[in-house]
Design an enzyme around this catalytic site. Structure first.
Site, PDB file in Angstrom:
ATOM      1  N   ILE A 367       0.822  -1.217   0.000  1.00  0.00           N
ATOM      2  CA  ILE A 367       0.000   0.000   0.000  1.00  0.00           C
ATOM      3  C   ILE A 367       0.852   1.262   0.000  1.00  0.00           C
ATOM      4  O   ILE A 367       0.320   2.365  -0.006  1.00  0.00           O
ATOM      5  CB  ILE A 367      -0.948   0.014   1.222  1.00  0.00           C
ATOM      6  CG1 ILE A 367      -0.160  -0.118   2.528  1.00  0.00           C
ATOM      7  CG2 ILE A 367      -1.987  -1.070   1.106  1.00  0.00           C
ATOM      8  CD1 ILE A 367      -1.030   0.007   3.768  1.00  0.00           C
ATOM      9  N   GLY A 368       2.183   1.120   0.000  1.00  0.00           N
ATOM     10  CA  GLY A 368       3.047   2.289  -0.029  1.00  0.00           C
ATOM     11  C   GLY A 368       4.504   1.889  -0.117  1.00  0.00           C
ATOM     12  O   GLY A 368       4.877   0.756   0.203  1.00  0.00           O
ATOM     13  N   GLY A 370       8.329   3.574   0.903  1.00  0.00           N
ATOM     14  CA  GLY A 370       9.071   4.658   1.530  1.00  0.00           C
ATOM     15  C   GLY A 370      10.548   4.578   1.212  1.00  0.00           C
ATOM     16  O   GLY A 370      10.993   3.743   0.415  1.00  0.00           O
ATOM     17  N   GLY A 373      11.891   1.103   2.624  1.00  0.00           N
ATOM     18  CA  GLY A 373      11.192  -0.148   2.396  1.00  0.00           C
ATOM     19  C   GLY A 373       9.728   0.053   2.049  1.00  0.00           C
ATOM     20  O   GLY A 373       9.232   1.173   1.964  1.00  0.00           O
ATOM     21  N   LYS A 374       9.046  -1.081   1.862  1.00  0.00           N
ATOM     22  CA  LYS A 374       7.641  -1.064   1.465  1.00  0.00           C
ATOM     23  C   LYS A 374       6.732  -1.158   2.689  1.00  0.00           C
ATOM     24  O   LYS A 374       7.142  -1.616   3.752  1.00  0.00           O
ATOM     25  CB  LYS A 374       7.339  -2.228   0.510  1.00  0.00           C
ATOM     26  CG  LYS A 374       8.093  -2.166  -0.794  1.00  0.00           C
ATOM     27  CD  LYS A 374       7.757  -3.364  -1.679  1.00  0.00           C
ATOM     28  CE  LYS A 374       8.504  -3.299  -3.019  1.00  0.00           C
ATOM     29  NZ  LYS A 374       8.200  -4.479  -3.878  1.00  0.00           N
ATOM     30  N   VAL A 375       5.480  -0.738   2.483  1.00  0.00           N
ATOM     31  CA  VAL A 375       4.448  -0.843   3.518  1.00  0.00           C
ATOM     32  C   VAL A 375       3.359  -1.767   2.994  1.00  0.00           C
ATOM     33  O   VAL A 375       2.897  -1.609   1.866  1.00  0.00           O
ATOM     34  CB  VAL A 375       3.854   0.534   3.870  1.00  0.00           C
ATOM     35  CG1 VAL A 375       2.813   0.390   4.979  1.00  0.00           C
ATOM     36  CG2 VAL A 375       4.954   1.497   4.288  1.00  0.00           C
ATOM     37  N   LYS A 389       5.371  -1.938   8.023  1.00  0.00           N
ATOM     38  CA  LYS A 389       6.479  -1.282   7.302  1.00  0.00           C
ATOM     39  C   LYS A 389       7.740  -2.133   7.465  1.00  0.00           C
ATOM     40  O   LYS A 389       8.175  -2.399   8.583  1.00  0.00           O
ATOM     41  CB  LYS A 389       6.716   0.115   7.857  1.00  0.00           C
ATOM     42  CG  LYS A 389       7.849   0.868   7.130  1.00  0.00           C
ATOM     43  CD  LYS A 389       8.314   2.079   7.928  1.00  0.00           C
ATOM     44  CE  LYS A 389       7.304   3.185   7.892  1.00  0.00           C
ATOM     45  NZ  LYS A 389       7.836   4.433   8.512  1.00  0.00           N
ATOM     46  N   ASP A 486       9.283  16.079  10.818  1.00  0.00           N
ATOM     47  CA  ASP A 486       8.940  15.780   9.417  1.00  0.00           C
ATOM     48  C   ASP A 486       7.428  15.886   9.219  1.00  0.00           C
ATOM     49  O   ASP A 486       6.780  14.980   8.680  1.00  0.00           O
ATOM     50  CB  ASP A 486       9.413  14.376   9.038  1.00  0.00           C
ATOM     51  CG  ASP A 486       9.560  14.204   7.519  1.00  0.00           C
ATOM     52  OD1 ASP A 486       9.620  15.230   6.811  1.00  0.00           O
ATOM     53  OD2 ASP A 486       9.600  13.064   7.052  1.00  0.00           O
TER      54      ASP A 486
END
Length: 698
Positions: A367-368, A370, A373-375, A389, A486
C-alpha cells in the site's frame, strides 16, 4: 395446550331490487361472483372438516399423516372443494396458506421420505404410491398434465429419478415430482447469511405459501420466529392450466423402507385475507426432537475418558519438555540481544504472525513505498487490520526503526497513528506494525484525487485541527518532549472516520522539558525545513511549528511547497497577501464550489504564514495554534497571558510584521532551496525523503 379452530365460508351475491338494477343486470351478470374461503385450525378434532385417508389420524389434537409403518401413505384434505379458478376463465384466485409442521424421526431408525402441501382435483389416494412418490403420484402418472396437481414438497431424501438437489430441500411441484424450482430448507434472516434448517430434526417449522399475480412464494422458519421478508422460493408461474375451477387442498406424505412421522400442528388458509396466518398459535407447542442419551453411560464415553487421560498425560509431558527447551533457547537468545531489544521487548510481534497477516508479503498487499522499504496491508489472527512497514538496514533504517519504537511506541493519542508492535527477524531486518488507516494519506485527498474524493473546506480545517492537537501532545502532553521533525501532508493519515492522525516518526527526537536539543544532522523534507535548521542544525518546537505552517498552506491552497516552474508556496501566498489578493491562494477547486467561509479561509491562511515565518521567535506555539484553529475570540490581553487567540489575530493582521517578511529569510526567496541546503551541510549530513526519488516538497 390451547388450540383454536374456526371455519368460515362467505358468498357475496347481488339481487335486483328496483328498476335501476334491472337495467344494470346484464353488466352485473358479466362479473364473476367471488367465493371467499377462510379457515384456521389451531389443533385438530376428529369432527373437524377434514377427510383422512390411509394412515392419517388425529391424535391429541395433532394431525399425524404417517407413523412407523413401512411403505405407507397418509393424506388429509379439507372436507370440501374450494374455488380455485374463476369459471370459464383463466383467472386463478390468489391464496395464502400457513401451517406448522414437524417431521419427527424414530429412535435408532433411519428417517424418510417427506410430505407435500397439495392442491388436487380428486379426493382419496388412488393413483398414488409410497416411498419416494410421497403419496402424490406413482410410476405411471408422474409428469402427466392431466393430473392437475400443484404441490410444495418438503423432502428428506435425494432421489436421482426426480433430479432432487439434496436430501433436505423444499420444492415446487406441478403435475410431477420433478420440481419446477427447489432450494435447500432454511430461511434468510434480516441482513444476514442463509440459515439452514434440518427438516427431519423433530423441530416445529412454520411455512407460508402465497400465490398472487402469477408469483408463488414459499417462506419457512422455526415456529415462533418472525416471518422472514425474503422467501426461499419465489417463482413466476401461471397456474391457470393446472387448477380446475374447484380443488381440494391439504397434505400428503409417505414412508418407505425409511420411516418418520409427519405431523401438522396448525393450519390456516384464505383466498381473501393474506394476514390470516397471524391467527395461528406458534408458542406452547409440543416438541418432537428426540432426547439425547446420557453420554457418560456409553462405552464410547468410557473409552474416550481412558484415551483422553493418557493423551493429556502425554501432552503435559511434551509441554514440560517444550518449556524447558524454550527456557534454554530464550536464555541463549537473551545473551545475543542488543540493549534496545530488552527495553522494547513487551511490544515484540513474531515474524510468523506478520508473515501470515500479509500473506507472505505478497505484492498485492503493498500500500506504499518509503525511503527504507515497502508498507504492506495485513490482517492479524484476531481480524484486526494493520499496516506493516519493512525497514532495511540501509539508508539509516536502524536509526528510523529505533526512533519510531522509542517515541510513538510509547505515545497514546487519538491523533497519532498507533504503533502496535515491532519485529526483528534477523540483524538488519526490521518491521513496524501500525494501526491500519483506511482512507490513506492526506496528500492523496488534496492533490491526487478526483472531485468525488476531494476533501471539503470543513474537512480540511477539521483535519488540520486534529494534527495540531497531536503535535501539541508531542510538545507538551507527554513526560518528555517529542519533536517530530517531518510534519507534512504525506505523513498525515486518515482513519475510517476521516480523522487526521500524524504518523511516520522515523526522524523524531525526544528530550526533557526545559532542555535544549543539541545540534544534529540536517534531516527533513525539502520545502518543510525551517531556515534556522539550515543555519544552526538544531531542531526545536518552532521548527515543528514551521512544518505545520507549511502543512496549513499546502492543504488550504492545494499546492505542494515546491513545484517546478512556480514560486515557492510560502513566498507566493505572502505576495498575494501583500497585494490584498489572499483569497486567490485558496484552492481553486474549492473556490469553484463556493462552500466555505471567506473570513475563516483568510484567518487560517494568515495562521499558516505566521507559523512559517522566518524568525522562529515570531512564530506561535502549538498551544496558540490550536486555540486559533478552535476559533475562540476572546478580548486581547497581555501577549504573555494564557489566552493568546486575540493577540495572534492582532499579530496576523499587522502590516508591519509582513512588510519585512522576505528580508528576514536571509535567502533570495521565501524558502531555502536545494542549493541553499547543499551549501549549508556537509556531504555526511543526510536528508530524509518521503519518496524513493528526490522530489521537492513531497
Amino acid at each position: 395446550m390451547s388450540f383454536l379452530c374456526f371455519s368460515t365460508m362467505k358468498e357475496k351475491n347481488q339481487h335486483p331490487k328496483h328498476l335501476l338494477l334491472l337495467i344494470l343486470l346484464p353488466a352485473i351478470l358479466s362479473l364473476q361472483s367471488a367465493l371467499a374461503v377462510d379457515f384456521v385450525f389451531n389443533g385438530f378434532n376428529s369432527s373437524d372438516m377434514l377427510l383422512l385417508y390411509s394412515n392419517a389420524t388425529v391424535e391429541s389434537r395433532i394431525l399425524t399423516l404417517t407413523n412407523s409403518t413401512n411403505f405407507s401413505i397418509g393424506r388429509a384434505l379439507y372436507k370440501s372443494k374450494i374455488p380455485a379458478k374463476a369459471p370459464n376463465s383463466s383467472y386463478v384466485y390468489p391464496f395464502s396458506t400457513s401451517f406448522i409442521f414437524s417431521i419427527a424421526p424414530y429412535k435408532n431408525t433411519l428417517p424418510g421420505h417427506g410430505m407435500v402441501f397439495i392442491f388436487t382435483p380428486v379426493a382419496g389416494i388412488k393413483g398414488t404410491s409410497s416411498s419416494q412418490h410421497l403419496g402424490l403420484f406413482n410410476f405411471t402418472n408422474d409428469g402427466i398434465p392431466s393430473n392437475h396437481v400443484f404441490g410444495v414438497e418438503f423432502d428428506v431424501f435425494k432421489n436421482e429419478e426426480f433430479q432432487d438437489i439434496n436430501d433436505n430441500h423444499v420444492g415446487i411441484d406441478v403435475n410431477s415430482l420433478k420440481s419446477v424450482e427447489a432450494h435447500e430448507a432454511g430461511y434468510w434472516p434480516e441482513n444476514s447469511d442463509f440459515k439452514k434448517l434440518k427438516l427431519n430434526s423433530g423441530e416445529n417449522y412454520q411455512v407460508w405459501i402465497d400465490y398472487k399475480d402469477f408469483f408463488i412464494n414459499v417462506t419457512m422458519v422455526r415456529a415462533g420466529m418472525q416471518r422472514p421478508r425474503t422467501p426461499i422460493l419465489s417463482v413466476f408461474y401461471n397456474l391457470s392450466d393446472v387448477f380446475e375451477d374447484e380443488m381440494f387442498v391439504g397434505f400428503t406424505s409417505s414412508t418407505g423402507q425409511l420411516v418418520e412421522s409427519h405431523k401438522v400442528l396448525a393450519w390456516s388458509f384464505s383466498n381473501s385475507n393474506f394476514s390470516l396466518s397471524e391467527s395461528l398459535i406458534t408458542s406452547g407447542l409440543p416438541s418432537f426432537v428426540l432426547p439425547k442419551s446420557p453420554i457418560f453411560k456409553s462405552k464410547g464415553f468410557i473409552a474416550g475418558i481412558v484415551v483422553g487421560g493418557l493423551f493429556v498425560i502425554g501432552v503435559c509431558a511434551l509441554f514440560s519438555l517444550f518449556l524447558i527447551k524454550r527456557h534454554r533457547r530464550l536464555a541463549r537468545e537473551r545473551e545475543d540481544m542488543e540493549d534496545w531489544e530488552l527495553e522494547f521487548w513487551p511490544h515484540r510481534i513474531t515474524y510468523q504472525e506478520i508473515e501470515a497477516a500479509t500473506k507472505s508479503f505478497g505484492e498485492e498487499n503493498v500500500i506504499g513505498v518509503g525511503a527504507n522499504g515497502k508498507v504492506y496491508k495485513g490482517v492479524l489472527a484476531g481480524g484486526a487490520e494493520v499496516a506493516v512497514k519493512r525497514i532495511s538496514h540501509e539508508n539509516d533504517g536502524m536509526r528510523e526503526f529505533l526512533a519510531e519504537i522509542s517515541s510513538i511506541g510509547r505515545l497514546k493519542h487519538r491523533n497519532l497513528v498507533g504503533l502496535r508492535g515491532w519485529c526483528k527477524r534477523e540483524k538488519g531486518s526490521f518491521m513496524l506494525v501500525y494501526d491500519y488507516m483506511e482512507n490513506g494519506s492526506l496528500d492523496k485527498r488534496v492533490f491526487d484525487c478526483d472531485e468525488s474524493k476531494m476533501l471539503s473546506f470543513e474537512d480540511r480545517i477539521r483535519i488540520l485541527r486534529d494534527v495540531a492537537s497531536g503535535v501539541l501532545y508531542l510538545h507538551e502532553g507527554w513526560e518528555s518532549k517529542v519533536l517530530h521533525r517531518d510534519i507534512k501532508a504525506s505523513n498525515v493519515l486518515l482513519d475510517k472516520e476521516m480523522n487526521g492522525r500524524l504518523g511516520d516518526f522515523g526522524l523524531a527526537r525526544m528530550h526533557g522539558h526545559g532542555e535544549v536539543l543539541g545540534t544534529t544532522r540536517v534531516v527533513g523534507t525539502i520545502g518543510y525545513l525551517a531556515p534556522e535548521i539550515i543555519r544552526v542544525g538544531r531542531a526545536s518546537d518552532q521548527t515543528d511549528v514551521f512544518g505545520f505552517g507549511i502543512l496549513i498552506l499546502e492543504v488550504m491552497c492545494g499546492r505542494r511547497p515546491i513545484e517546478d516552474g512556480k514560486p515557492p508556496l510560502v513566498e507566493w501566498v505572502w505576495q498575494l497577501m501583500v497585494q490584498g489578493k489572499l483569497m486567490d491562494g485558496f484552492d481553486e477547486r474549492l473556490r469553484t464550489k463556493g462552500e466555505f467561509n471567506e473570513e475563516e479561509v483568510e484567518r487560517v491562511l494568515h495562521l499558516g504564514l505566521l507559523c512559517a515565518y522566518p524568525d522562529p521567535n515570531a512564530r506561535p506555539s502549538m498551544r496558540q495554534v490550536v486555540k486559533v484553529l478552535e476559533g475562540k475570540n476572546d478580548q486581547p490581553e497581555e501577549s504573555e497571558t494564557e489566552d493568546m487567540d486575540a493577540y495572534l489575530l492582532h499579530k496576523l493582521q499587522s502590516k508591519e510584521m509582513w512588510s519585512d517578511f522576505s528580508q528576514t529569510f536571509g535567502y533570495g526567496s521565501a524558502h531555502p532551496t536545494f542549493e541553499d541546503i547543499k551549501q549549508s551541510i556537509s556531504t555526511s549530513m543526510s536528508l530524509s525523503w518521503s519518496n524513493t526519488s528526490m522530489v521537492e516538497g513531497r
